[in-house]
Design an enzyme around this catalytic site. Structure first.
Site, mmCIF file in Angstrom:
data_model
loop_
_atom_site.group_PDB
_atom_site.id
_atom_site.type_symbol
_atom_site.label_atom_id
_atom_site.label_comp_id
_atom_site.label_asym_id
_atom_site.label_seq_id
_atom_site.Cartn_x
_atom_site.Cartn_y
_atom_site.Cartn_z
ATOM 1 N N LYS A 54 0.847 -1.203 0.000
ATOM 2 C CA LYS A 54 0.000 0.000 0.000
ATOM 3 C C LYS A 54 0.880 1.249 0.000
ATOM 4 C CE LYS A 54 -0.222 -0.263 5.014
ATOM 5 N NZ LYS A 54 -0.860 -0.974 6.129
ATOM 6 N N ARG A 147 -10.204 0.327 14.569
ATOM 7 C CA ARG A 147 -10.261 1.246 13.418
ATOM 8 C C ARG A 147 -11.247 0.695 12.396
ATOM 9 N NH1 ARG A 147 -4.054 1.627 11.371
ATOM 10 N NH2 ARG A 147 -4.701 -0.432 10.659
ATOM 11 N N TYR A 269 16.824 30.147 7.762
ATOM 12 C CA TYR A 269 15.653 30.897 8.225
ATOM 13 C C TYR A 269 15.695 31.122 9.727
ATOM 14 C CZ TYR A 269 13.311 30.446 3.721
ATOM 15 O OH TYR A 269 12.975 30.530 2.403
ATOM 16 N N MET A 317 12.512 24.354 2.344
ATOM 17 C CA MET A 317 11.644 23.579 1.454
ATOM 18 C C MET A 317 12.440 22.668 0.531
ATOM 19 S SD MET A 317 8.573 24.876 -1.044
ATOM 20 C CE MET A 317 7.652 25.656 0.262
HETATM 21 C C1 LIG Z 1 -0.043 -1.890 6.729
HETATM 22 C C2 LIG Z 1 -0.635 -3.170 7.181
HETATM 23 C C3 LIG Z 1 0.167 -4.303 7.311
HETATM 24 C C4 LIG Z 1 1.674 -4.255 7.201
HETATM 25 O O1 LIG Z 1 2.194 -3.811 8.445
HETATM 26 P P1 LIG Z 1 3.772 -3.661 8.699
HETATM 27 O O2 LIG Z 1 3.842 -3.242 10.121
HETATM 28 O O3 LIG Z 1 4.254 -2.613 7.761
HETATM 29 O O4 LIG Z 1 4.402 -4.971 8.448
HETATM 30 C C5 LIG Z 1 -0.450 -5.501 7.611
HETATM 31 N N1 LIG Z 1 -1.790 -5.566 7.802
HETATM 32 C C6 LIG Z 1 -2.585 -4.485 7.713
HETATM 33 C C7 LIG Z 1 -4.051 -4.619 7.944
HETATM 34 C C8 LIG Z 1 -2.039 -3.256 7.415
HETATM 35 O O5 LIG Z 1 -2.812 -2.174 7.337
#
Ligand SMILES: *Cc1c(COP(=O)(O)O)cnc(C)c1O
Length: 372
Positions: A54, A147, A269, A317
């Site tokens: 992802k 969640r 800055y 930046m």
């Molecule tokens: C992102 C995610 C993972 C991977 O987790 P890592 O800690 O990066 O290994 C696995 N399961 C779900 C549901 C996730 O959202």
């Protein structure tokens, strides 16, 4: 941690051809190391090991990372949204591509058309998937993250009315661990127990529990399918202990300018850093717009020739300034290692007060990228 095996070229050498002359920074991604990390996790986990890709494979480029994992043998991929899955579908023939963030209304038709697997996390999503024609799906069970996922009462409702799953091929029952990087947190065991109890009430199916750190929690957390992300990309799955993963990322930034300033002059800055001696300041082409965190001045934010170089002044930046007084080799055209040799993603995260996940995913699309 194993020593990173990046370019044999020493510090200060130019990045490989094709990286573009313009960018002030260059991101090298070692696909071989990612594949090796996946194989290592496969040796440690009793069940199958998939890959979380992802967020553009944690910022490293899903279009290159996912095919590299596929070539290594990975056949189960996890993304957050259906758009990410659609982009990967042609690159991963026959592999499961699961969408973690639930079934968003209006996206149902994409799943069947492109052989994607939704992760259903509520009774409404289950009903919508069944009414859309059903097919393979993952059922997400909330065991403490709170969640996404079916709550205990939802599991009870499903157990009482199993016909709600008619036409849905449950490929996996899945849960996600809250604190797997901390083996002492009692929530881990509690989640394993809640998950087992929920699974016992639902039709039998394969199970998926561990993320990266979960793979290191012990056999109780082994399942049919692990879903690591972070560890594949070199983030330490066991914080506070030696990192068993190979480093994947090297980020180098080019010195654009160098100047001598007198003692008492201030840099950047708001002049938050004052030279206590006559100093040579090197300005490099990386800033927060590139996803480089605004670390505190004085932080050893880069490595040159094996030695830490202190960052001075504010990260701006597109530019960052370093005290090069003690580093005669740092001249315009030289490259500093921001992540890589001698400086891990986790080191950078610590300096920035965040975790390796955020460091990687923030690294913008602005860099020249080189894949190895
Ligand atoms: C992102 C995610 C993972 C991977 O987790 P890592 O800690 O990066 O290994 C696995 N399961 C779900 C549901 C996730 O959202």
């Amino acid at each position: 941690m194993q020593s990173p095996d990046f370019s044999k070229a020493g510090p200060g050498a130019l990045p490989p051809a094709g990286s573009g002359a313009g960018p002030g920074a260059c991101l090298e991604i070692d696909l071989t190391a990612i594949a090796e990390n996946w194989r290592l996790l496969g040796r440690l986990h009793a069940g199958t090991v998939g890959a979380a890709v992802k967020a553009n494979a944690y910022g490293l480029g899903a279009d290159r990372v996912a095919p590299a994992l596929f070539e290594a043998g990975c056949r189960h991929f996890f993304v957050a949204y259906v758009g990410e899955a659609l982009a990967l579908r042609p690159l991963l023939p026959g592999a499961m591509i699961a969408v973690l963030n639930g079934l968003i209304p209006g996206t149902e038709s994409h799943y069947a058309t492109h052989d994607l697997t939704p992760t259903l996390g509520s009774l409404a999503e289950i009903d919508a998937w069944r009414e859309a024609g059903g097919g393979p799906a993952i059922l997400h069970i909330d065991t403490g993250m709170h969640r996404l996922g079916l709550e205990e009462a939802d599991v009870g409702a499903l157990a009482a009315a199993p016909e709600r799953l008619a036409g849905i091929g449950v490929r996996y029952l899945m849960t996600h661990l809250v604190a797997s990087e901390n083996p002492r947190d009692p929530i881990n065991r509690a989640q394993a127990e809640r998950f087992a109890a929920a699974c016992a009430r639902l039709p039998a199916a394969a199970r998926s529990i561990a993320n990266s750190s979960g793979i290191f929690l012990g056999t109780e957390f082994a399942s049919d399918l692990a879903r690591p992300g972070a560890a594949l990309y070199g983030i330490n799955p066991r914080p506070g202990r030696p990192n068993p993963m190979r480093q994947v990322v090297r980020l180098r930034a080019r010195v654009l300018s160098s100047r001598n300033i007198a003692a008492g002059e201030r840099v950047g800055y708001n002049g938050i850093w004052t030279a206590m001696r006559a100093s040579r300041i090197a300005t490099v082409g990386i800033g927060y717009a590139d996803g480089f965190a605004r670390v505190q001045p004085g932080s050893p934010a880069a490595i040159f020739d094996g030695r830490a170089v202190p960052l001075v002044g504010r990260v701006s930046m597109d530019l960052t300034t370093f005290d090069a007084t003690d580093h005669p080799g740092i001249v315009p055209g030289a490259w500093l290692d921001m992540i890589g040799l001698g400086r891990s993603v986790d080191d950078v995260a610590e300096a920035a007060g965040t975790n390796g996940y955020e460091v990687l995913t923030r690294l913008g699309a602005r860099f020249a990228r080189n894949y190895r």
